[in-house]
Design an enzyme around this catalytic site. Structure first.
Site, PDB file in Angstrom:
ATOM      1  N   THR A   1       0.819  -1.165   0.123  1.00 51.35           N
ATOM      2  CA  THR A   1      -0.010  -0.109  -0.074  1.00 51.35           C
ATOM      3  C   THR A   1       0.806   1.377   0.082  1.00 51.35           C
ATOM      4  OG1 THR A   1      -1.753   1.142   1.423  1.00 51.35           O
ATOM      5  CG2 THR A   1      -0.016  -0.343   2.637  1.00 51.35           C
TER       6      THR A   1
ATOM      7  N   TYR B   1      -1.593   0.632  10.739  1.00 50.57           N
ATOM      8  CA  TYR B   1      -1.722  -0.141   9.569  1.00 50.57           C
ATOM      9  C   TYR B   1      -0.686   0.024   8.239  1.00 50.57           C
ATOM     10  CZ  TYR B   1      -3.352  -0.950   4.659  1.00 50.57           C
ATOM     11  OH  TYR B   1      -3.489  -1.514   3.378  1.00 50.57           O
TER      12      TYR B   1
END
Length: 309
Positions: free
Chosen positions: A125, A147
């Site tokens: 990501t 995250y």
């Protein structure tokens, strides 16, 4: 025939990837456990069941963290789409993110490593870059949320397996993927659903934060290109090419839907990125990646889908 294992096959991107791979004649095993922690497990299960009957597709319901993974077989390619996403929740339950994004990855690597494995593609990501995510793949990584920390740790784990044991490991870093099937917690889904339902929209921050969004079909094409062309040991950004602020995207949604949106602004949430701007020259030159979808067309397609829900 190339056998591809897709983890997270009930997810927004994973399910679409399985469909396209099947259409192109790949043998595919899709695995998921329908995590309920961010959005409805029933939504994921329905999506998973829609893949049943596709030629060459085998579906396995299993939790990568704890279940016996012997049904995953000996694939030629692994695409690890499985993850616990979401910035805000990662502040509340880091263990959940480490278990799903790091420990589960280790179990998949150990289960699928064999002489038949030619590609292990880890889906990562833009969040690994930090609050400002721009530049090429060798830019500094400085995650701004737990995250992002968990996803960077997953990258490092895979490269450790590569350096020690020869795992053919590579990484794709996705940038703000959207389109039909979009997760309901994501911004464009929320905005378009609010337009459909004539309800208020909440923006965290002043709306000036910018994204180079990636339409789901472009993302899937780039991922399949990586299956066929990625060099082990490499990292590739997959992103769209147009940069828009959230306020500009809201104006676009007003034009597409014909709805006068009611928008309220709240304080910025911890971990939210100020800008994502994916540099994709490497993916273009080495993978043949070429995004086709404009944000205008992509939002219109997502609007058509959301009105069917």
């Amino acid at each position: 025939m190339t056998h591809v294992l897709v983890t997270g096959a009930a997810g927004f991107i994973g399910a679409r990837l399985v469909q396209v791979l099947a259409d192109r004649g790949y043998s595919v095993t899709g695995v998921d456990c329908f995590l309920p922690d961010l959005y409805s497990a029933e939504m994921k299960k329905t999506r998973f069941e829609s893949l049943e009957g596709l030629q060459g597709v085998t579906l396995v319901e299993a939790d990568l963290r704890t279940d016996d993974l012997s049904d995953l077989g000996s694939p030629n390619v692994v695409v690890n789409e499985a993850a616990m996403p979401g910035l805000t929740k990662s502040w509340e339950d880091l263990q959940l993110y480490m278990d799903n994004n790091v420990m589960a990855l280790d179990r998949v690597i150990r289960q699928t490593s064999s002489d038949q494995l030619t590609q292990f593609i880890q889906i990562s990501t833009s969040s690994v870059y930090g609050r400002i995510a721009e530049g090429a793949e060798d830019s500094t990584t400085n995650p701004f949320s737990p995250y992002g920390v968990s996803k960077l740790a997953a990258e490092k784990l895979g490269f450790a397996h590569r350096d020690n044991f020869g795992l053919p490991f590579s990484v794709l870093r996705y940038f703000s993927v959207y389109g039909p099937g979009h997760r309901p917690d994501m911004a464009y889904h929320r905005f378009l659903a609010a337009a459909r339902d004539n309800t208020p929209i909440t923006i965290y921050g002043d709306g000036s934060q910018r994204r180079t969004n990636t339409y789901v079909d472009d993302c899937v094409e780039g991922t399949i290109n990586a299956i066929e062309r990625a060099a082990p040991g490499e990292i590739y950004n997959l992103s769209g090419t147009e940069s828009y602020s959230l306020n500009e995207a809201l104006d676009m949604i007003r034009d597409i839907t014909g709805v006068a949106l009611a928008v309220r602004y709240e304080p910025v949430r911890a971990g939210d990125q100020k800008e994502t701007k994916g540099a994709i020259a490497k993916a273009q030159s080495e993978l043949g990646y070429q995004p086709q979808w404009s944000l205008q067309d992509g939002l219109a397609a997502e609007w058509d889908w959301i009105r069917t829900l």
